[in-house]
Write a protein that holds these residues in place. Structure first.
Motif: not given
Length: 565
Positions: A148-155
């Motif tokens: 989920n690291y990339g999900l937070v960064a992108r959102t």
């Protein structure tokens, strides 16, 4: 005009009849059957199942561990993801595109692959085996953060990139960077952070594949307990009660996330200005993101690859050579390559089903409704089609097992693609609806004014925009189906296993070859999944929004001239 309006409504009714029926039969009925089974017994309504399951201390320890791991992973993803959002989406520097691609890649990987990668890294003979984290709760939390690291960064990053530079103005007036961020930027980022936190908690609390491949540490999770009760102990009623508990946990997380989002919403000034180049003061944050990506993302994947190429301390392709073998000593009758073939066939079927159901729904949800009544109906439809995102795939698979699985004429070769299509449908909708909502309503009005029928309007106006997002939507659906584990683990035929299910079973078998084959099979699964996403991205027509509108206007003008002639 009234006749045309009636024709349009009739067209919508026909177009949506099949998708709505699909949702009722293959989502509403299976999930509803699980809910009903938890509230009823042999003689009717009976809440004894809740007393039996919830009256045991072990159940509450499982619930506590599920919520605790999801909360810890959510907090960790936010702490590490918010700096990444700034570095990857707010400033510019050389190599940023590569770093961004690596950071967001884990989100499209199968959860089984994520679990196997961390198991190879933290196993006793792995690079970080000395930490003693193999099959621990900490390992599960780290794997969830990886996912989920990339999900937070992108959102958060997509929102941050469009904010006006009020923080720069505050710093110009003498405020420290931390004070400017805390008092100016953070309140503006509140909605994005709250939305990201809700999604991350949702995905973490339903990470069945990660938990299973990492050995169900501690007491396991609600999902792993559902699987154990239903498949191992055949306690369908107890599993149904836990399914209701799991749904309540997810719904509670969504309600809290929505309230936090509403409380943190502010009037945002969105801009399209160019991102500034990184300054000397940004070096620390860039270094933090580089270190996080290296340790949290690159190291598990690298460990997985190296582990698949090492046997008895030597470099070898042995584990890849035996992927085509079968037998009790290896995969118990199904080879990895055969399972990959099964997965590809099922994923193609599931993708076709998801697109066939998703495109009409996206067309309906992508239109801007003026009437309050139709807008409310559209919102209800939107909630209905996104419900599979808020219900664990384990519940969907369990529901299929107790409903469609009891019908002898329904072959398992059809059950698995249908269940996977239900799981992938929300991603198809979310990929297409934003594109369709970007259509200028005046284009449809112009087409109707020129005498185009509703079907002609859809084909001329909407379909070019659908084609823009169809490749990505198909790629998401295919990748999701290819790596789906929760529902498939309930429904997979022993003679027609999918690759994620086979990998999970290989990990449960003793022997170095079985473990090595699981690593090699996971590498193959990651490569095929990434290739599917890449192909889906490349299939998108590279037509700008303005150029596409100009082409549509040209088609309408040409049609008008032909009609006049």
């Amino acid at each position: 005009m009234l006749i045309q309006r009636k024709r349009e409504l009739a067209g919508w009714g026909i177009a949506l009849a099949v998708p709505v029926l699909f949702l009722i039969l293959f989502f509403g009925w299976p999930v509803g059957a699980i809910m009903l089974r938890g509230f009823t017994g042999e003689t009717g309504v009976d809440l004894g199942g809740f007393t039996e399951v919830l009256g045991v201390g072990r159940t509450w320890r499982i619930i506590g561990q599920t919520v605790g791991m999801a909360a810890a992973a959510t907090a960790g993803s936010l702490v590490l993801g918010i700096p990444a959002a700034y570095v990857l989406y707010r400033i510019r520097f050389r190599g940023q595109a590569v770093l961004r691609a690596i950071a967001v890649t884990p989100f499209v990987l199968p959860t089984v692959a994520v679990g196997v990668a961390f198991r190879s890294l933290l196993a006793a003979n792995g690079p970080l085996g000395f930490l003693g984290l193999d099959q621990s709760v900490t390992a599960v939390v780290l794997a969830m953060m990886f996912f989920n690291y990339g999900l937070v960064a992108r959102t958060v990053g997509n929102l941050w990139a469009g904010l006006d530079a009020h923080d720069d103005a505050a710093r110009t007036l003498g405020a420290s960077p931390w004070y400017a961020f805390r008092t100016v930027t953070l309140p503006q980022l509140g909605p994005g952070i709250a939305a990201a936190a809700g999604l991350v908690f949702l995905f973490c609390s339903t990470s069945f594949g990660i938990v299973q491949t990492l050995g169900r540490p501690g007491y396991g999770t609600v999902e792993s307990e559902i699987y154990t009760r239903a498949v191992v102990f055949l306690d369908l009623r107890g599993a149904a009660v836990l399914g209701i508990v799991q749904v309540l946990i997810v719904l509670g997380a969504l309600v809290i996330s929505n309230r936090l989002t509403a409380r943190t919403e502010t009037t945002l000034t969105m801009t399209t200005r160019e991102l500034r180049w990184a300054r000397r003061g940004d070096a620390g944050l860039i270094g933090l993101v580089l270190a996080t990506v290296a340790v949290l993302i690159v190291s598990p994947l690298l460990s997985l690859l190296v582990g698949s190429l090492r046997k008895d301390g030597q470099w070898t392709l042995h584990y890849y050579r035996v992927l085509g073998q079968t037998g009790e000593g290896y995969s118990g009758g199904t080879s990895v390559f055969e399972a990959l073939e099964h997965s590809l066939r099922i994923a193609v079927d599931a993708t076709m089903i998801a697109l066939a159901i998703g495109v009409p729904l996206a067309l309906a949800l992508g239109r801007q409704m003026r009437s309050p009544r139709w807008k409310r109906a559209q919102n209800l439809l939107d909630m209905a089609v996104l419900m599979p995102l808020g219900v664990s795939s384990v519940i969907v698979g369990f529901g299929f097992l107790v409903t469609w699985g009891r019908i002898p004429s329904i072959n398992s070769a059809w059950i698995v693609p249908l269940a996977q299509a239900v799981v992938a449908l929300p991603l198809v909708i979310r990929s297409l609806v934003p594109v369709l909502r970007g259509i200028d309503p005046k284009l449809r009005e112009a087409a109707a004014t020129l005498g185009a029928r509703p079907a002609r309007v859809w084909w001329t106006i909407d379909m070019p925009f659908v084609l823009r997002g169809l490749g990505l939507a198909g790629g998401f659906a295919f990748a999701m189906s290819l790596g789906e584990f929760g529902a498939t683990s309930f429904l997979s035929n022993p003679n027609y296993q999918t690759l994620p299910v086979l990998i999970g079973r290989l990990l449960g078998r003793p022997g170095a070859d079985n473990y090595g084959m699981a690593l090699a099979g996971t590498v193959v699964l990651i490569v095929v999944t990434s290739a599917a996403m890449l192909i889906g991205e490349l299939l998108r027509p590279r037509v700008g929004g303005q150029n596409l509108r100009s082409r549509i206007r040209g088609r309408l003008a040409l049609k008008s001239e032909r009609d006049m002639q």
